[in-house]
Design a protein around this motif. Structure first.
Motif, short mmCIF file in Angstrom:
data_model
loop_
_atom_site.label_atom_id
_atom_site.label_comp_id
_atom_site.label_asym_id
_atom_site.label_seq_id
_atom_site.Cartn_x
_atom_site.Cartn_y
_atom_site.Cartn_z
N LEU A 145 0.83 -1.19 0.00
CA LEU A 145 0.00 0.00 0.00
C LEU A 145 0.87 1.24 0.00
O LEU A 145 2.06 1.18 0.29
N LYS A 146 0.24 2.35 -0.35
CA LYS A 146 0.90 3.65 -0.27
C LYS A 146 0.12 4.47 0.74
O LYS A 146 -1.10 4.49 0.71
N VAL A 147 0.84 5.13 1.62
CA VAL A 147 0.19 6.04 2.56
C VAL A 147 0.64 7.46 2.24
O VAL A 147 1.75 7.66 1.78
N ASN B 4 -8.30 4.29 -1.84
CA ASN B 4 -7.47 5.50 -1.86
C ASN B 4 -5.99 5.20 -1.73
O ASN B 4 -5.16 5.96 -2.22
N ASN B 5 -5.64 4.14 -1.03
CA ASN B 5 -4.24 3.81 -0.79
C ASN B 5 -3.70 2.74 -1.73
O ASN B 5 -2.61 2.22 -1.50
N LYS B 6 -4.46 2.42 -2.77
CA LYS B 6 -4.02 1.47 -3.80
C LYS B 6 -3.49 0.16 -3.20
O LYS B 6 -2.41 -0.31 -3.53
N VAL B 7 -4.28 -0.40 -2.29
CA VAL B 7 -3.89 -1.63 -1.60
C VAL B 7 -4.01 -2.81 -2.56
O VAL B 7 -5.01 -2.96 -3.26
N LYS B 8 -2.95 -3.63 -2.59
CA LYS B 8 -2.93 -4.84 -3.43
C LYS B 8 -2.44 -6.02 -2.61
O LYS B 8 -1.50 -5.88 -1.83
N LYS B 9 -3.08 -7.13 -2.81
CA LYS B 9 -2.70 -8.36 -2.10
C LYS B 9 -1.46 -8.96 -2.75
O LYS B 9 -1.33 -8.94 -3.97
N VAL B 10 -0.55 -9.48 -1.92
CA VAL B 10 0.67 -10.11 -2.44
C VAL B 10 0.87 -11.46 -1.75
O VAL B 10 0.30 -11.72 -0.69
N THR B 11 1.69 -12.27 -2.37
CA THR B 11 2.07 -13.54 -1.79
C THR B 11 3.58 -13.68 -1.85
O THR B 11 4.20 -13.22 -2.81
N PRO B 12 4.19 -14.28 -0.83
CA PRO B 12 5.65 -14.44 -0.87
C PRO B 12 6.06 -15.43 -1.95
O PRO B 12 5.42 -16.47 -2.12
#
Length: 155
Positions: free
Chosen positions: A57-59, A143-151
């Protein structure tokens, strides 16, 4: 000799550009901070975010992308006070509030008592001095462009 150095510099620049492009197009992210496990993470298409998911995410207060773990979602009651973080009145371990981070940068703390709504999450890093929702508050997924990730690879 100068010719060899110039060619080596050009080759090195091309390699870095290729790595950057591969990461951009394949949605790969590197975590080099101790906030979360060091490693390589890949964005995944499933953007239904649930507790314990790892997200990027971006804050507004930071320019870089942050990697954090989701600890609360819609309907959860979040309280942050001088004692730490409570989700649905359950204390979250290692959620102490600090005045400065591990680099001695000041941390801003604002107490919170709030029930999360649609598209809102609360995130925390795994390192006790992580810069996370304890300091920047509730995160709006859109608003914070949250994206799910996996290792992909953890070091």
């Amino acid at each position: 000799m100068k010719n060899i150095i110039a060619k080596s510099s050009i080759i090195l620049a091309i390699v870095f550009i290729l790595i950057y492009l591969m990461c951009y197009f394949f949605k790969i992210h590197f975590n080099t901070t101790f906030s979360m496990p060091l490693g390589i993470y890949k964005e995944i298409e499933n953007n239904i975010i649930t507790k314990n998911d790892i997200v990027i995410l971006k804050v507004p207060k930071k320019k870089e992308i942050l990697l954090k773990k989701v600890i609360a979602t819609k309907g959860d009651f979040v309280e942050v006070n001088a004692s730490g973080v409570f989700i649905n009145k359950i204390f979250i371990p290692n959620s102490t509030i600090f005045k400065v981070d591990s680099n001695n940068n000041p941390l801003e703390f604002n107490p919170i008592k709030y029930t999360l709504k649609d598209n809102e999450i609360f995130v925390k890093g795994e390192h006790i001095k992580s810069y996370d929702s304890r300091y920047f508050g509730v995160v709006n997924i859109i608003n914070n462009k949250v994206k799910k990730v996996t290792p992909v690879l953890i070091f």
